[in-house]
Design a protein around this motif. Structure first.
Motif, PDB file in Angstrom:
ATOM      1  N   ALA A 189       0.833  -1.202   0.000  1.00  0.00           N
ATOM      2  CA  ALA A 189       0.000   0.000   0.000  1.00  0.00           C
ATOM      3  C   ALA A 189       0.867   1.252   0.000  1.00  0.00           C
ATOM      4  O   ALA A 189       0.638   2.176  -0.792  1.00  0.00           O
ATOM      5  CB  ALA A 189      -0.927   0.004   1.212  1.00  0.00           C
ATOM      6  N   ILE A 190       1.860   1.287   0.869  1.00  0.00           N
ATOM      7  CA  ILE A 190       2.731   2.465   0.961  1.00  0.00           C
ATOM      8  C   ILE A 190       3.500   2.649  -0.344  1.00  0.00           C
ATOM      9  O   ILE A 190       3.591   3.764  -0.866  1.00  0.00           O
ATOM     10  CB  ILE A 190       3.677   2.336   2.180  1.00  0.00           C
ATOM     11  CG1 ILE A 190       2.858   2.481   3.467  1.00  0.00           C
ATOM     12  CG2 ILE A 190       4.800   3.369   2.119  1.00  0.00           C
ATOM     13  CD1 ILE A 190       3.618   2.174   4.752  1.00  0.00           C
ATOM     14  N   GLU A 191       4.007   1.546  -0.890  1.00  0.00           N
ATOM     15  CA  GLU A 191       4.745   1.623  -2.170  1.00  0.00           C
ATOM     16  C   GLU A 191       3.839   2.138  -3.290  1.00  0.00           C
ATOM     17  O   GLU A 191       4.228   3.024  -4.053  1.00  0.00           O
ATOM     18  CB  GLU A 191       5.292   0.242  -2.512  1.00  0.00           C
ATOM     19  CG  GLU A 191       6.148   0.218  -3.753  1.00  0.00           C
ATOM     20  CD  GLU A 191       6.697  -1.182  -4.031  1.00  0.00           C
ATOM     21  OE1 GLU A 191       6.808  -1.523  -5.225  1.00  0.00           O
ATOM     22  OE2 GLU A 191       7.017  -1.909  -3.062  1.00  0.00           O
ATOM     23  N   GLU A 192       2.632   1.585  -3.382  1.00  0.00           N
ATOM     24  CA  GLU A 192       1.713   1.998  -4.450  1.00  0.00           C
ATOM     25  C   GLU A 192       1.306   3.472  -4.294  1.00  0.00           C
ATOM     26  O   GLU A 192       1.308   4.222  -5.268  1.00  0.00           O
ATOM     27  CB  GLU A 192       0.464   1.121  -4.461  1.00  0.00           C
ATOM     28  CG  GLU A 192      -0.503   1.505  -5.572  1.00  0.00           C
ATOM     29  CD  GLU A 192      -1.588   0.480  -5.789  1.00  0.00           C
ATOM     30  OE1 GLU A 192      -2.719   0.909  -6.094  1.00  0.00           O
ATOM     31  OE2 GLU A 192      -1.328  -0.727  -5.681  1.00  0.00           O
ATOM     32  N   LEU A 193       0.978   3.876  -3.080  1.00  0.00           N
ATOM     33  CA  LEU A 193       0.544   5.253  -2.867  1.00  0.00           C
ATOM     34  C   LEU A 193       1.675   6.236  -3.137  1.00  0.00           C
ATOM     35  O   LEU A 193       1.468   7.273  -3.780  1.00  0.00           O
ATOM     36  CB  LEU A 193       0.014   5.432  -1.447  1.00  0.00           C
ATOM     37  CG  LEU A 193      -1.343   4.780  -1.191  1.00  0.00           C
ATOM     38  CD1 LEU A 193      -1.632   4.707   0.300  1.00  0.00           C
ATOM     39  CD2 LEU A 193      -2.447   5.527  -1.919  1.00  0.00           C
ATOM     40  N   ASN A 194       2.874   5.924  -2.689  1.00  0.00           N
ATOM     41  CA  ASN A 194       3.998   6.839  -2.907  1.00  0.00           C
ATOM     42  C   ASN A 194       4.410   6.893  -4.375  1.00  0.00           C
ATOM     43  O   ASN A 194       4.998   7.879  -4.809  1.00  0.00           O
ATOM     44  CB  ASN A 194       5.184   6.497  -2.003  1.00  0.00           C
ATOM     45  CG  ASN A 194       4.980   7.039  -0.597  1.00  0.00           C
ATOM     46  OD1 ASN A 194       4.565   8.177  -0.420  1.00  0.00           O
ATOM     47  ND2 ASN A 194       5.244   6.227   0.396  1.00  0.00           N
ATOM     48  N   SER A 195       4.070   5.871  -5.154  1.00  0.00           N
ATOM     49  CA  SER A 195       4.386   5.897  -6.589  1.00  0.00           C
ATOM     50  C   SER A 195       3.453   6.854  -7.340  1.00  0.00           C
ATOM     51  O   SER A 195       3.736   7.228  -8.482  1.00  0.00           O
ATOM     52  CB  SER A 195       4.282   4.490  -7.186  1.00  0.00           C
ATOM     53  OG  SER A 195       2.920   4.099  -7.302  1.00  0.00           O
ATOM     54  N   LEU A 196       2.362   7.252  -6.698  1.00  0.00           N
ATOM     55  CA  LEU A 196       1.394   8.155  -7.341  1.00  0.00           C
ATOM     56  C   LEU A 196       1.804   9.623  -7.276  1.00  0.00           C
ATOM     57  O   LEU A 196       1.265  10.444  -7.973  1.00  0.00           O
ATOM     58  CB  LEU A 196       0.014   7.990  -6.688  1.00  0.00           C
ATOM     59  CG  LEU A 196      -0.613   6.609  -6.771  1.00  0.00           C
ATOM     60  CD1 LEU A 196      -1.897   6.563  -5.949  1.00  0.00           C
ATOM     61  CD2 LEU A 196      -0.874   6.223  -8.216  1.00  0.00           C
ATOM     62  N   LYS A 197       2.755   9.910  -6.393  1.00  0.00           N
ATOM     63  CA  LYS A 197       3.132  11.312  -6.186  1.00  0.00           C
ATOM     64  C   LYS A 197       3.846  11.878  -7.383  1.00  0.00           C
ATOM     65  O   LYS A 197       4.562  11.272  -8.080  1.00  0.00           O
ATOM     66  CB  LYS A 197       4.038  11.458  -4.961  1.00  0.00           C
ATOM     67  CG  LYS A 197       3.283  11.290  -3.681  1.00  0.00           C
ATOM     68  CD  LYS A 197       4.098  11.802  -2.532  1.00  0.00           C
ATOM     69  CE  LYS A 197       4.850  10.685  -1.860  1.00  0.00           C
ATOM     70  NZ  LYS A 197       5.595  11.057  -0.712  1.00  0.00           N
TER      71      LYS A 197
END
Length: 115
Positions: free
Chosen positions: A107-115
């Motif tokens: 989740a953290i990896e996916e969300l931070n890839s959106l930035k």
């Protein structure tokens, strides 16, 4: 229902356990989300792996959180729903609206890839 939250790697991580019945804890949970959004937080991961049951008000809480974050150009992912909750998400077609991942790290990896 029990809940707790932390901020990790610029992601609000909320952990829910028990029965997600919106009328019981919904206002408190939404207040946490609002407070974090006011602090500039736009990414949220909700760990529902320990949620046994969700009623319609609980679904409303999840949708409200998603709407609040997306209105701030943010995103929400759900972490590891149980088989029962996963079936509910499929029946209500919410699996097409929410991103669903297997772990907090994903989740953290996916969300931070959106930035």
């Amino acid at each position: 229902m029990k809940y707790k939250y932390t901020v990790e790697d610029n992601v609000l991580v909320m952990n829910f356990s028990g029965d997600l019945i919106g009328e019981n804890n919904g206002p408190e949970i939404l207040e946490i989300a609002n407070d974090q959004i006011e602090k500039g937080q736009v990414l949220c991961a909700i760990d529902i792996s320990d949620v046994r049951y969700i009623n319609s008000s609980g679904i409303g809480v999840l949708i409200t959180i998603l709407t609040k974050f997306r209105n701030k150009d943010g995103e929400v992912v759900l972490i590891n729903p149980s088989d029962h909750v996963k079936k509910l998400l499929i029946i209500t077609k919410l699996n097409a609206i929410f991103n669903i991942v297997d772990s907090k790290e994903d989740a953290i990896e996916e969300l931070n890839s959106l930035k």
